[in-house]
Design a protein around this motif. Structure first.
Motif: not given
Length: 257
Positions: A77, A207, A230-233, A251, A253-254
Motif C-alpha cells: 500500500a 494508509d 491513501t490506500d482506500a477511501p 485513494a 484502490s480506486e
C-alpha cells in the motif's frame, strides 16, 4: 502447532499487516476460533496486541512501534500511495519530505525526477535520493533521533523557516476520525507544523491503518492538507468533511484497473 509457536507468528502477521483477524488466523493455523481468541487474549494481556472487533492490532498509546517494524507494515500500500503522490510532484519543484516510512517510499519514487530541490529532516530520505544525480538535497540541522534517522528540535525548525516549498510531503503516526493528524513526539509535531506553514501545498501520505492507532500529540487537521494520498477511501463522514475543506482525497484502490 502449539501456542508457543503460534504467538510469534501472530505477532509477525500483525506487524506485517497492521491487523489480524480471528477467522484468518484460525484458517492459517488450522485451529478453532476459540483457540485463536484465547491466543489474542493472552497477547493482549501481555501488552503485545490490542483487541478489536474480530481480531487484534498492534498496541497504540503514547509510544510508537519500532521503526523497522513500521517499515514492514503495509508495504504494498505504501508503494502505491507513494507512486500516486510522486506523480503529482512536477519536475523542477522544491519539495520537503519529513520523517516516516511513507515519505521514504515517496523518495524512492522520485529517483527519476529531474531538477528537484529536496529539503528533508530525514537522513534516510537523503540517502535514498543521493542516487538521483539531478536532485539537490538539503538536510536540516537538528538533533539526530537514532531510532529513525530523523532530525528534530529548534535548529530543524529554524532551517525550515528559511524556505518556501512548492510542495511538502508529510506523514503521521495516527489519525483521528475527525480528521486530526497525530504523532507521538511533541518535537516532531513542532517540525511538522513548521513544514505545513512554509509550503504552498501540503500532501499527506498515510494508509488507512493509521485510523486504527492513537497518539497523544496533534499536528494539524486534514482541513490544512491539500491532498491526502491513501490506500482506500476514509469513512463517509470524513469524506464529506474533506469535501467541505476542499481537501483532495486520492485513494489508490480506486485507481487500480
Amino acid at each position: 502447532m502449539s501456542q508457543t509457536f503460534r504467538h510469534p507468528e501472530i505477532l509477525e502477521a500483525a506487524r506485517r499487516q497492521g491487523k489480524v483477524t480471528v477467522e484468518g488466523l484460525a484458517a492459517q493455523f488450522g485451529v478453532t476460533l476459540q483457540t485463536i481468541r484465547r491466543d489474542l487474549t493472552d497477547l493482549a494481556e501481555a501488552g503485545r496486541l490490542e483487541r478489536v472487533h474480530g481480531g487484534a492490532i498492534l498496541p497504540s498509546g503514547t509510544t510508537n512501534i519500532l521503526y523497522e517494524e513500521r517499515r514492514n507494515l503495509n508495504q504494498a500500500a505504501k508503494t502505491e500511495i507513494a507512486r500516486a503522490c510522486a506523480a503529482q510532484i512536477p519536475e523542477g519543484s522544491s519539495v520537503f519530505l519529513n520523517i516516516g516510512t511513507s515519505t521514504e517510499a515517496v523518495a524512492r519514487e522520485l529517483l527519476h525526477h529531474h531538477d528537484l530541490m529536496v529539503v528533508t529532516n530525514n537522513m534516510n530520505v537523503a540517502h535514498i535520493l543521493a542516487a538521483n544525480p539531478d536532485c539537490q538535497i538539503i538536510l536540516t540541522g537538528g538533533t539526530l533521533r537514532r531510532l529513525d534517522g530523523g532530525l528534530i528540535g529548534t535548529p530543524t525548525v529554524s532551517t525550515i523557516r528559511q524556505f518556501k516549498f512548492d510542495i511538502a510531503v508529510i506523514g503521521c503516526s495516527a489519525m483521528d476520525t475527525d480528521g486530526d493528524l497525530l504523532d507521538f513526539d511533541i518535537q516532531e509535531v513542532g517540525v511538522s507544523q513548521a513544514i505545513i506553514a512554509q509550503a504552498r501545498k501540503t500532501f499527506l501520505v498515510a494508509d488507512l491503518s493509521k485510523f486504527k492507532r492513537n497518539a497523544p500529540a496533534r499536528i494539524a487537521s486534514l482541513a490544512e492538507i491539500d491532498s491526502f494520498f491513501t490506500d482506500a477511501p476514509p469513512p463517509e463522514r470524513l469524506l464529506a468533511a474533506c469535501r467541505g475543506w476542499k481537501t483532495n482525497i486520492i485513494a489508490v484502490s480506486e485507481q487500480a484497473p
